[in-house]
Design a protein around this motif. Structure first.
Motif, PDB file in Angstrom:
ATOM      1  N   GLY A 105      -0.841   0.002   9.066  1.00 39.98           N
ATOM      2  CA  GLY A 105      -1.134   0.604   7.763  1.00 39.98           C
ATOM      3  C   GLY A 105      -0.331  -0.058   6.656  1.00 39.98           C
ATOM      4  O   GLY A 105       0.391  -1.053   6.884  1.00 39.98           O
ATOM      5  N   ALA A 106      -0.467   0.499   5.440  1.00 37.76           N
ATOM      6  CA  ALA A 106       0.291  -0.038   4.306  1.00 37.76           C
ATOM      7  C   ALA A 106       1.776   0.258   4.490  1.00 37.76           C
ATOM      8  O   ALA A 106       2.636  -0.572   4.169  1.00 37.76           O
ATOM      9  CB  ALA A 106      -0.211   0.583   3.002  1.00 37.76           C
ATOM     10  N   ALA A 107       2.084   1.429   5.028  1.00 40.86           N
ATOM     11  CA  ALA A 107       3.490   1.813   5.224  1.00 40.86           C
ATOM     12  C   ALA A 107       4.176   0.829   6.171  1.00 40.86           C
ATOM     13  O   ALA A 107       5.294   0.369   5.901  1.00 40.86           O
ATOM     14  CB  ALA A 107       3.565   3.229   5.780  1.00 40.86           C
ATOM     15  N   PHE A 131       4.567   6.051  -5.743  1.00 40.80           N
ATOM     16  CA  PHE A 131       4.503   6.709  -4.430  1.00 40.80           C
ATOM     17  C   PHE A 131       5.951   6.908  -3.932  1.00 40.80           C
ATOM     18  O   PHE A 131       6.675   5.925  -3.737  1.00 40.80           O
ATOM     19  CB  PHE A 131       3.720   5.771  -3.507  1.00 40.80           C
ATOM     20  CG  PHE A 131       3.528   6.217  -2.084  1.00 40.80           C
ATOM     21  CD1 PHE A 131       3.022   7.471  -1.778  1.00 40.80           C
ATOM     22  CD2 PHE A 131       3.809   5.345  -1.033  1.00 40.80           C
ATOM     23  CE1 PHE A 131       2.807   7.850  -0.457  1.00 40.80           C
ATOM     24  CE2 PHE A 131       3.593   5.714   0.288  1.00 40.80           C
ATOM     25  CZ  PHE A 131       3.090   6.973   0.577  1.00 40.80           C
ATOM     26  N   TYR A 134       8.329   4.922  -1.387  1.00 39.14           N
ATOM     27  CA  TYR A 134       8.980   3.622  -1.659  1.00 39.14           C
ATOM     28  C   TYR A 134      10.504   3.756  -1.589  1.00 39.14           C
ATOM     29  O   TYR A 134      11.183   2.832  -1.168  1.00 39.14           O
ATOM     30  CB  TYR A 134       8.601   3.081  -3.038  1.00 39.14           C
ATOM     31  CG  TYR A 134       7.145   2.725  -3.249  1.00 39.14           C
ATOM     32  CD1 TYR A 134       6.329   2.336  -2.189  1.00 39.14           C
ATOM     33  CD2 TYR A 134       6.582   2.757  -4.526  1.00 39.14           C
ATOM     34  CE1 TYR A 134       4.994   2.009  -2.401  1.00 39.14           C
ATOM     35  CE2 TYR A 134       5.258   2.421  -4.740  1.00 39.14           C
ATOM     36  CZ  TYR A 134       4.466   2.053  -3.679  1.00 39.14           C
ATOM     37  OH  TYR A 134       3.148   1.726  -3.896  1.00 39.14           O
ATOM     38  N   ASN A 176       1.331  -0.809  -7.703  1.00 33.19           N
ATOM     39  CA  ASN A 176       0.353  -0.058  -6.929  1.00 33.19           C
ATOM     40  C   ASN A 176      -0.813   0.282  -7.855  1.00 33.19           C
ATOM     41  O   ASN A 176      -0.701   1.152  -8.707  1.00 33.19           O
ATOM     42  CB  ASN A 176       1.023   1.205  -6.359  1.00 33.19           C
ATOM     43  CG  ASN A 176       0.034   2.220  -5.827  1.00 33.19           C
ATOM     44  OD1 ASN A 176       0.158   3.413  -6.084  1.00 33.19           O
ATOM     45  ND2 ASN A 176      -0.961   1.778  -5.096  1.00 33.19           N
ATOM     46  N   ASN A 180      -1.359   5.608  -7.210  1.00 35.94           N
ATOM     47  CA  ASN A 180      -1.030   6.960  -6.754  1.00 35.94           C
ATOM     48  C   ASN A 180       0.277   7.300  -7.468  1.00 35.94           C
ATOM     49  O   ASN A 180       1.262   6.582  -7.248  1.00 35.94           O
ATOM     50  CB  ASN A 180      -0.818   6.962  -5.230  1.00 35.94           C
ATOM     51  CG  ASN A 180      -0.341   8.306  -4.707  1.00 35.94           C
ATOM     52  OD1 ASN A 180      -0.293   9.274  -5.433  1.00 35.94           O
ATOM     53  ND2 ASN A 180       0.019   8.335  -3.427  1.00 35.94           N
ATOM     54  N   ASP A 214       0.820  -3.192  -3.558  1.00 38.09           N
ATOM     55  CA  ASP A 214       0.474  -2.177  -2.563  1.00 38.09           C
ATOM     56  C   ASP A 214      -0.894  -1.620  -2.951  1.00 38.09           C
ATOM     57  O   ASP A 214      -1.013  -0.908  -3.948  1.00 38.09           O
ATOM     58  CB  ASP A 214       1.554  -1.077  -2.594  1.00 38.09           C
ATOM     59  CG  ASP A 214       1.252   0.047  -1.634  1.00 38.09           C
ATOM     60  OD1 ASP A 214       0.596  -0.200  -0.598  1.00 38.09           O
ATOM     61  OD2 ASP A 214       1.674   1.200  -1.909  1.00 38.09           O
ATOM     62  N   PRO A 216      -3.713   0.234  -1.142  1.00 37.88           N
ATOM     63  CA  PRO A 216      -4.602   0.971  -0.238  1.00 37.88           C
ATOM     64  C   PRO A 216      -5.828   1.568  -0.936  1.00 37.88           C
ATOM     65  O   PRO A 216      -6.778   1.954  -0.270  1.00 37.88           O
ATOM     66  CB  PRO A 216      -3.713   2.086   0.330  1.00 37.88           C
ATOM     67  CG  PRO A 216      -2.532   2.180  -0.544  1.00 37.88           C
ATOM     68  CD  PRO A 216      -2.381   0.873  -1.252  1.00 37.88           C
ATOM     69  N   TYR A 217      -5.777   1.635  -2.293  1.00 40.62           N
ATOM     70  CA  TYR A 217      -6.900   2.269  -3.007  1.00 40.62           C
ATOM     71  C   TYR A 217      -7.836   1.242  -3.645  1.00 40.62           C
ATOM     72  O   TYR A 217      -8.683   1.611  -4.460  1.00 40.62           O
ATOM     73  CB  TYR A 217      -6.370   3.231  -4.086  1.00 40.62           C
ATOM     74  CG  TYR A 217      -5.498   4.308  -3.492  1.00 40.62           C
ATOM     75  CD1 TYR A 217      -6.049   5.413  -2.867  1.00 40.62           C
ATOM     76  CD2 TYR A 217      -4.109   4.182  -3.502  1.00 40.62           C
ATOM     77  CE1 TYR A 217      -5.248   6.385  -2.284  1.00 40.62           C
ATOM     78  CE2 TYR A 217      -3.292   5.147  -2.924  1.00 40.62           C
ATOM     79  CZ  TYR A 217      -3.872   6.244  -2.310  1.00 40.62           C
ATOM     80  OH  TYR A 217      -3.074   7.203  -1.721  1.00 40.62           O
ATOM     81  N   SER A 242      -4.559  -1.604   3.197  1.00 43.27           N
ATOM     82  CA  SER A 242      -4.687  -0.614   4.272  1.00 43.27           C
ATOM     83  C   SER A 242      -6.132  -0.143   4.354  1.00 43.27           C
ATOM     84  O   SER A 242      -6.828  -0.080   3.339  1.00 43.27           O
ATOM     85  CB  SER A 242      -3.785   0.564   3.950  1.00 43.27           C
ATOM     86  OG  SER A 242      -4.139   1.673   4.731  1.00 43.27           O
ATOM     87  N   SER A 244      -6.653   2.871   5.477  1.00 47.86           N
ATOM     88  CA  SER A 244      -6.497   4.334   5.528  1.00 47.86           C
ATOM     89  C   SER A 244      -7.473   5.043   4.592  1.00 47.86           C
ATOM     90  O   SER A 244      -7.966   6.124   4.915  1.00 47.86           O
ATOM     91  CB  SER A 244      -5.078   4.733   5.137  1.00 47.86           C
ATOM     92  OG  SER A 244      -4.160   4.317   6.118  1.00 47.86           O
ATOM     93  N   LYS A 245      -7.713   4.457   3.427  1.00 49.48           N
ATOM     94  CA  LYS A 245      -8.568   5.120   2.442  1.00 49.48           C
ATOM     95  C   LYS A 245      -9.944   4.461   2.368  1.00 49.48           C
ATOM     96  O   LYS A 245     -10.942   5.142   2.224  1.00 49.48           O
ATOM     97  CB  LYS A 245      -7.922   5.097   1.055  1.00 49.48           C
ATOM     98  CG  LYS A 245      -6.423   5.322   1.048  1.00 49.48           C
ATOM     99  CD  LYS A 245      -6.003   6.747   1.343  1.00 49.48           C
ATOM    100  CE  LYS A 245      -4.578   6.785   1.832  1.00 49.48           C
ATOM    101  NZ  LYS A 245      -3.744   7.833   1.377  1.00 49.48           N
ATOM    102  N   ARG A 253      -3.730   3.918  11.613  1.00 48.28           N
ATOM    103  CA  ARG A 253      -2.634   3.023  11.243  1.00 48.28           C
ATOM    104  C   ARG A 253      -3.030   1.549  11.302  1.00 48.28           C
ATOM    105  O   ARG A 253      -2.557   0.801  12.170  1.00 48.28           O
ATOM    106  CB  ARG A 253      -1.386   3.292  12.124  1.00 48.28           C
ATOM    107  CG  ARG A 253      -1.033   4.728  12.362  1.00 48.28           C
ATOM    108  CD  ARG A 253      -0.827   5.518  11.086  1.00 48.28           C
ATOM    109  NE  ARG A 253       0.147   4.907  10.223  1.00 48.28           N
ATOM    110  CZ  ARG A 253      -0.066   4.724   8.910  1.00 48.28           C
ATOM    111  NH1 ARG A 253      -1.197   5.118   8.331  1.00 48.28           N
ATOM    112  NH2 ARG A 253       0.860   4.159   8.177  1.00 48.28           N
ATOM    113  N   TYR A 332      -6.823  10.754  -7.297  1.00 49.68           N
ATOM    114  CA  TYR A 332      -5.803  11.615  -7.893  1.00 49.68           C
ATOM    115  C   TYR A 332      -6.030  11.767  -9.389  1.00 49.68           C
ATOM    116  O   TYR A 332      -6.499  10.833 -10.055  1.00 49.68           O
ATOM    117  CB  TYR A 332      -4.415  11.002  -7.693  1.00 49.68           C
ATOM    118  CG  TYR A 332      -4.086  10.679  -6.252  1.00 49.68           C
ATOM    119  CD1 TYR A 332      -3.864  11.694  -5.336  1.00 49.68           C
ATOM    120  CD2 TYR A 332      -4.009   9.356  -5.827  1.00 49.68           C
ATOM    121  CE1 TYR A 332      -3.575  11.397  -4.017  1.00 49.68           C
ATOM    122  CE2 TYR A 332      -3.717   9.048  -4.501  1.00 49.68           C
ATOM    123  CZ  TYR A 332      -3.496  10.076  -3.599  1.00 49.68           C
ATOM    124  OH  TYR A 332      -3.216   9.781  -2.297  1.00 49.68           O
TER     125      TYR A 332
END
Ligand code: PLP
Length: 394
Positions: A105-107, A131, A134, A176, A180, A214, A216-217, A242, A244-245, A253, A332
């Motif tokens: 994942g991104a994390a 986020f 971080y 990012n 987020n 970063d 993920p979106y 990522s 994830s989204k 992950r 968001y």
């Protein structure tokens, strides 16, 4: 007996846990359907059908020892090639498999790049709101997080302050976008200015400053907005992506880092990232999911479902008198806390069974984040509560 560093992390974690428990309690008292939990960024849209088809096909037809085995710590070579080609086709870049490292994942990707880059007390700059994790990722490697205060006019980064806060110890800068918690996409103009500041400061200090994007979106954008691909603007860029989204697979992950060949010290950074993936205990990104994303490289979730929530919330909340920027991406909405105190406002919202997160968690007090990755019925169901809430403050 636990490490000193972990004591405050555990305490902070219990605060988040308490919020989750509160949501459960409200649901027990008022019924699940009467609680409007906008606190967590867990995708509500189902993964595209291609994901399920790919899993079944791979499990049924591919060699089990290939599908479930160890591979290069940076990921399967064929998967990395597919990812590189996809980025090239989409963004006009010229990456090859060696530029891609599959991550947890991104994390996982962010932890790996920080492990690879940071010495103790190296500084990592973030633009508020950001986020909150971080803080932990940077602290894991004894780095120092340097915050740039929010520009609440349009939530583009505050570049004047940025320029002043870059020092000889600045090792990395995180951006990012889509963001987020604001949903704002950083404009091409912003990115160009940011890149030129970094170039200037690298020259001034004789250092390499890595820009960590970063994203993920990236795929979750509305109204046809373009998200600039940062490697094209600044050579010391590392992209963290990522699924994830974009494929609604946060529990699986899976993601990747892009390390451009032209970045400073490319060979050493690549080697360090490869080793970091192993010694942080990930060893490699999940093997089945690597093979799945390579098969679903062009798939993405139905963004229209999030868009419907976005329009409904934004149009109604602004009509009620709330203030917020219309998000161009992610899922968001970042609203000004009525009365100015984000904790007090989040508590007042709770009285209407509405759960939202105070902006202080994102380095931006005075605002609250609404995660609208929920069923449409939750959005429409919460509107009466939001309207009553605004009246309480009039
Ligand atoms: N970065 C940002 C901005 C996020 O919002 C999240 C998750 O919500 C992550 C990174 C972590 O994503 P992943 O699930 O891919 O580790």
């Amino acid at each position: 007996m636990i490490s000193e560093k972990m004591v405050s992390l555990v305490q902070n974690s219990s605060v988040i846990r308490a919020m989750f428990e509160e949501g459960r309690e409200l649901a027990n008292i008022y019924g699940e359907e009467n609680v409007f939990d906008f606190s967590i960024g867990n995708p509500s849209v189902e993964p595209p059908i291609e994901v399920k088809e790919a899993i079944i096909d791979i499990i049924t037809n591919d060699s089990p020892n290939l599908v479930h085995g160890y591979m290069n710590n940076s990921g399967y070579e064929d998967v990395r090639e597919v990812v590189a080609k996809h980025i090239n086709n989409t963004h006009g870049t010229t990456f090859v498999g060696e530029n891609i490292v599959m991550t947890v994942g991104a994390a996982g990707g962010l932890n790996v790049i920080f492990k690879a880059l940071l010495n103790k007390d190296d500084e990592v700059i973030v633009f508020a709101p950001y986020f909150g994790e971080y803080r932990n990722y940077v602290s894991n490697y004894d780095g120092v997080l340097v915050e740039i205060s929010p520009n609440t006019v349009d939530f583009q980064p505050n570049l004047d302050e940025f320029k002043k806060k870059i020092t000889i110890k600045t090792k990395a800068v995180i951006v990012n976008t889509p963001n987020n918690p604001t949903g704002v996409v950083y404009s091409e103009e912003t990115i160009c200015k940011l890149a030129s500041i970094l170039e200037e400061k690298q020259k001034e200090f004789g250092t390499s400053i890595y820009l960590i994007s970063d994203e993920p979106y990236r795929e979750l954008v509305y109204d046809g907005v373009e998200v600039p691909y940062l490697t094209k603007y600044y050579k010391n860029t590392v992209v963290g992506y990522s699924y994830s989204k974009s494929l609604s697979l946060p529990g699986e992950r899976i993601g990747y880092l892009v390390l451009p060949s032209e970045m400073d010290d490319f060979l050493n950074v690549s080697a360090a990232v490869n080793v970091a993936n192993r010694i942080l205990g990930y060893v490699n990104a999940p093997s089945l999911m690597q093979r799945v994303v390579a098969r679903c490289i062009d798939a993405k979730v139905d963004v229209e479902i999030y868009n419907r929530n976005r329009e409904e919330l934004y149009n109604n909340l602004t009509a009620f008198g709330y203030h917020c920027i219309k998000p161009q991406g992610a899922f968001y909405l970042f609203i000004e806390a009525l009365g100015g105190d984000d904790f007090a406002f989040a508590n007042a919202a709770k009285k209407h069974n509405i759960l939202i997160v105070p902006g202080t968690s994102f380095g931006c007090p005075g605002y609250c984040r609404i995660a609208y990755c929920v069923d449409y019925s939750k959005v429409t169901g919460a509107l009466a509560g939001f309207e009553k809430l605004v009246k309480e403050y009039q």
